[in-house]
Design an enzyme around this catalytic site. Structure first.
Site, PDB file in Angstrom:
ATOM      1  N   SER A 200     -92.800  40.676 -18.057  1.00  0.00           N
ATOM      2  CA  SER A 200     -93.129  39.439 -17.347  1.00  0.00           C
ATOM      3  C   SER A 200     -93.322  39.757 -15.859  1.00  0.00           C
ATOM      4  O   SER A 200     -94.093  40.644 -15.527  1.00  0.00           O
ATOM      5  CB  SER A 200     -92.049  38.380 -17.572  1.00  0.00           C
ATOM      6  N   ASP A 267    -103.102  34.005 -41.177  1.00  0.00           N
ATOM      7  CA  ASP A 267    -102.162  35.057 -41.590  1.00  0.00           C
ATOM      8  C   ASP A 267    -102.853  36.161 -42.395  1.00  0.00           C
ATOM      9  O   ASP A 267    -102.692  37.356 -42.133  1.00  0.00           O
ATOM     10  CB  ASP A 267    -101.038  34.383 -42.402  1.00  0.00           C
ATOM     11  N   ASP A 270    -105.725  39.535 -41.526  1.00  0.00           N
ATOM     12  CA  ASP A 270    -105.435  40.930 -41.192  1.00  0.00           C
ATOM     13  C   ASP A 270    -105.143  41.758 -42.437  1.00  0.00           C
ATOM     14  O   ASP A 270    -104.699  42.899 -42.341  1.00  0.00           O
ATOM     15  CB  ASP A 270    -104.251  41.012 -40.219  1.00  0.00           C
ATOM     16  N   ASP A 274     -97.835  37.864 -44.343  1.00  0.00           N
ATOM     17  CA  ASP A 274     -96.456  38.105 -43.920  1.00  0.00           C
ATOM     18  C   ASP A 274     -96.013  37.091 -42.867  1.00  0.00           C
ATOM     19  O   ASP A 274     -95.004  37.280 -42.191  1.00  0.00           O
ATOM     20  CB  ASP A 274     -96.313  39.536 -43.370  1.00  0.00           C
ATOM     21  N   ASP A 456     -98.409  35.603 -26.883  1.00  0.00           N
ATOM     22  CA  ASP A 456     -97.750  35.184 -25.641  1.00  0.00           C
ATOM     23  C   ASP A 456     -98.331  33.825 -25.239  1.00  0.00           C
ATOM     24  O   ASP A 456     -99.550  33.663 -25.158  1.00  0.00           O
ATOM     25  CB  ASP A 456     -98.039  36.244 -24.564  1.00  0.00           C
ATOM     26  N   HIS A 502     -93.778  35.636 -25.458  1.00  0.00           N
ATOM     27  CA  HIS A 502     -93.683  36.203 -24.116  1.00  0.00           C
ATOM     28  C   HIS A 502     -92.429  37.053 -23.965  1.00  0.00           C
ATOM     29  O   HIS A 502     -91.328  36.527 -23.880  1.00  0.00           O
ATOM     30  CB  HIS A 502     -93.703  35.096 -23.066  1.00  0.00           C
TER      31      HIS A 502
END
Ligand SMILES: *[C@@H]1O[C@H](CO)[C@@H](O)[C@H](O)[C@H]1NC(C)=O
Ligand SMILES: *[C@@H]1O[C@H](CO)[C@@H](O)[C@H](O)[C@H]1NC(C)=O
Ligand SMILES: *[C@@H]1O[C@H](CO)[C@@H](O)[C@H](O)[C@H]1NC(C)=O
Ligand SMILES: *[C@@H]1O[C@H](CO)[C@@H](O)[C@H](O)[C@H]1NC(C)=O
Ligand SMILES: *[C@@H]1O[C@H](CO)[C@@H](O)[C@H](O)[C@H]1NC(C)=O
Ligand SMILES: *[C@@H]1O[C@H](CO)[C@@H](O)[C@H](O)[C@H]1NC(C)=O
Ligand SMILES: *[C@@H]1O[C@H](CO)[C@@H](O)[C@H](O)[C@H]1NC(C)=O
Ligand SMILES: *[C@@H]1O[C@H](CO)[C@@H](O)[C@H](O)[C@H]1NC(C)=O
Ligand SMILES: *[C@@H]1O[C@H](CO)[C@@H](O)[C@H](O)[C@H]1NC(C)=O
Ligand SMILES: *[C@@H]1O[C@H](CO)[C@@H](O)[C@H](O)[C@H]1NC(C)=O
Ligand SMILES: *[C@@H]1O[C@H](CO)[C@@H](O)[C@H](O)[C@H]1NC(C)=O
Ligand SMILES: *[C@@H]1O[C@H](CO)[C@@H](O)[C@H](O)[C@H]1NC(C)=O
Length: 589
Positions: A200, A267, A270, A274, A456, A502
């Site tokens: 951060s 989901d 890819d 999962d 994030d 984040h």
């Protein structure tokens, strides 16, 4: 320059007891530390005050968990040192704190852990686990930087800006390394491996060290850097201004539902089901948010608003006013207005004449900055100005010493862009922290592991990709795409962390998170083992405990048969991460 002065200083001080014959008790005394301090004149501009030294040996000390580190039950013996210095010609006082491990466990390493929010650092014990000396600095002002920006309305404190920007940590490290060398009696030609780790603002601080003190560090680990400060902080108001412009303030549950539906729909893109969207790029390219319209949502009544993982969270937790809200049960269906809002947030900030000013968060990220507040007097949801952006607009752009914008009246997309432009110029050599020429660091053999959670919701993941590309092109102007990536791979690697939020795992996606970055970095710096992938462990869900090897950007993960993952090159995906900021006349690195 600094390096050679430091080495000379250390050489003069090396005539001390050999570490082999020393114990923590004999080394950790005020007089011993005073004797090891670099003399005035050896570090240009730094005058150390020997009478300020404190030194206390701590035995069997336990450590608190720090940002990005887990609880460590090991106990440590160390020397706790504090010492102050002043800048030549100024009457300032900067307090440094160092933690030096016992001589039997010292490994010729120096370690710096970054802070977060507006704090540079909080603990100096992060190096103990690696046998490293480490340190912290108060930067010369009391408290967090956002309370020390202005001397009064209209009056920036430039010294504090530079100290927070990059100088305080660089000086702490420079003094710390000289002190370490002399304290342990390390020979002047032996290297003290120097590491940095932070996420951060701690990530921004890490980049500040790479950019400004490149000769001091060997390995730098930066997570989700809150750099490109002008755009990053003002962008925290983008969701609010879109809400205002569309005149739609969604019940938070509606936006949460859109996020959940997006995760569910993307989901599998890819190659593996999962609960983790490992390819937010394929989600962006294939998922139509309109498909969520009409789906029902429900959230039970709650007595506090969600704080999320946003940058600036520390500050808000201390502010009692945000936690007292009572929100009734939310029961409804996703609306076309809610989807239009989500769609526009996911496109990013544009000027009124259609030029891109900043990049968005990735698909399947929470809409943290769009969260609204329930108003019981009107039984409706109303604007909640994000103080992360509001405070930056007031203190850093308008130079008015108040904590938040009082309203968004007259604030348009073009206003946000003006604020970004003002701040980008004003803080170009300090907080912006996007200098793309890293020649000093690279030519000294420095290595960088840069990671960023792909979902994030505070610092957009594409912000890291944009800087990676700035460094890639500026450092390798003569090379084509593949060749420049290969050239960078030798010393700078970027890893996106599937599903992660984040600087942490994500409660909505049970994905992997890197846990052994320092071990990986030490192996790279000290043993030459290049991390072609990044070791990460799944913390929860069906695949809890699984180790994943995260792909090095620009390669993207793709699963086959739910079990084997390959890192593939996908031009359309890479292109979906690429932005040109034509709303600004200056280059945005
Ligand atoms: C170790 O310390 C003792 C006591 O101070 C001293 O007599 C001896 O010379 C030292 N040995 C070395 C190798 O420095
Ligand atoms: C170095 O300079 C500081 C600040 O001017 C002073 O307090 C200190 O005594 C000096 N150190 C020595 C060893 O003279
Ligand atoms: C530290 O802990 C060890 C093991 O429990 C013990 O033997 C030792 O006496 C402790 N040292 C001090 C200074 O308390
Ligand atoms: C070191 O000493 C300072 C000053 O007494 C104290 O504030 C700090 O907490 C100590 N740090 C550690 C790691 O023991
Ligand atoms: C700074 O300006 C704000 C807004 O005009 C005002 O509320 C505040 O009182 C001023 N503070 C000082 C110290 O003048
Ligand atoms: C979204 O999913 C999480 C579980 O992953 C659940 O706790 C939450 O209630 C869901 N939100 C909505 C609005 O359905
Ligand atoms: C979603 O619906 C809106 C309103 O009907 C329409 O303008 C927009 O083009 C649609 N978006 C997509 C990606 O289909
Ligand atoms: C929050 O509440 C605590 C306990 O009532 C109080 O001590 C503190 O001053 C409050 N903080 C703020 C920022 O109002
Ligand atoms: C939500 O509203 C629908 C339609 O009014 C109703 O059928 C349903 O029971 C409500 N759900 C809850 C949990 O209150
Ligand atoms: C910022 O100020 C606005 C307007 O006073 C308020 O609605 C909002 O809750 C504030 N935000 C925070 C996080 O304090
Ligand atoms: C917004 O602009 C209008 C017209 O210029 C002006 O009258 C008003 O005072 C402004 N509001 C704020 C809060 O600045
Ligand atoms: C990844 O880290 C885990 C946990 O420390 C370790 O067990 C495993 O061996 C590491 N795997 C690789 C490939 O480095």
């Amino acid at each position: 320059m600094r390096q050679s002065l430091r080495t000379t200083a250390a050489a003069a001080l090396v005539a001390r007891a050999s570490a082999a014959n020393s114990t923590l008790a004999t080394l950790c005394t005020v007089s011993s530390v005073q004797a090891a301090l670099p003399a005035n004149g050896t570090l240009n501009g730094i005058e150390i005050i020997p009478s300020s030294v404190t030194a206390n040996a701590i035995y069997n000390g336990t450590l608190a968990a720090g940002m990005g580190s887990t609880v460590d039950s090991t106990t440590y013996d160390y020397c706790n040192i504090t010492v102050s210095y002043s800048h030549t010609g100024k009457s300032d006082t900067i307090v440094l704190g160092y933690t030096f491990p016992g001589p039997d466990t010292f490994t010729n390493r120096f370690y710096v852990s970054g802070g977060g929010g507006y704090a540079l650092s909080s603990t100096s014990t992060g190096g103990l686990a690696y046998g490293a000396a480490s340190g912290v600095t108060d930067a010369g002002y009391d408290g967090d930087y956002d309370s020390n920006v202005l001397a009064g309305n209209g009056s920036l404190i430039y010294d504090n800006m530079h100290m927070f920007g990059y100088k305080a940590l660089g000086e702490m490290t420079t003094v710390g390394k000289a002190l370490t060398q002399a304290f342990y009696g390390v020979s002047s030609d032996a290297k003290i491996y120097t590491y940095y780790e932070g996420c951060s603002d701690g990530g921004r601080e890490g980049w500040s060290q790479v950019q400004r003190w490149g000769e001091e560090y060997d390995g730098v680990i930066v997570g989700a850097p809150a750099f490109r400060y002008a755009q990053q902080q003002i962008n925290h108001l983008t969701s609010n201004v879109i809400e205002k412009t569309l005149d739609y303030y969604p019940p938070p549950c509606e936006m949460d539902k859109i996020v959940n539906l997006t995760i569910a729909a993307c989901d599998a893109l890819d190659g593996r089901i999962d609960g983790v969207v490992s390819r937010t790029d394929l989600c962006k390219l294939n998922f139509n948010l309109n498909s969520t319209i009409g789906e029902s949502y429900y959230c039970a009544a709650s007595s506090s608003s969600s704080l999320g993982f946003a940058f600036g969270q520390r500050k808000r937790q201390a502010d009692n006013s945000t936690t007292s809200t009572t929100t009734p049960a939310q029961n409804g269906t996703v609306t076309a207005e809610g989807v239009a809002l989500a769609q526009q947030i996911l496109e990013g900030l544009f000027s009124s004449d259609g030029k891109q000013a900043y990049l968005p968060w990735q698909y399947a990220s929470s809409f943290e900055d769009a969260s609204t507040t329930y108003d019981s007097t009107t039984d409706s949801y109303v604007l909640d100005i994000k103080s992360t952006g509001g405070e930056f607009a007031t203190k850093f752009v308008q130079l008015i010493d108040v904590d938040n914008l009082s309203s968004l009246d007259n604030v348009t997309y073009d206003t946000l862009i003006e604020w970004m432009n003002t701040a980008m110029i004003r803080y170009s050599d300090t907080l912006q922290t996007t200098v793309p020429d890293l020649t000093t660091f690279q030519s000294n053999g420095g290595k960088i592991i840069h990671y960023h959670g792909e979902n994030d919701d505070s610092v957009p993941t594409a912000s890291s990709v944009h800087y990676y590309d700035s460094v890639r092109t500026i450092m390798n102007p003569e090379l084509g795409y593949n060749e420049s990536v290969e050239a960078l791979n030798d010393w700078y690697r970027l890893f996106l962390v599937p599903g992660a939020a984040h600087c942490s795992t994500n409660t909505l996606q049970p994905g992997p998170y890197p846990q052994v970055n320092m071990a990986t970095m030490i192996n790279w710096v000290e043993n030459g083992v290049e991390p072609t992938t990044l070791n990460a462990t799944v913390a929860s869900g069906t695949y809890a405990g699984e180790t994943q090897n995260l792909c090095s950007w620009p390669l993207r993960p793709y699963w086959s048969g739910n079990s084997s993952m390959e890192c593939q090159y996908d031009q359309a995906s890479i292109d979906s991460w690429t932005y040109t900021f034509d709303a600004f006349k200056l280059p945005v690195y």
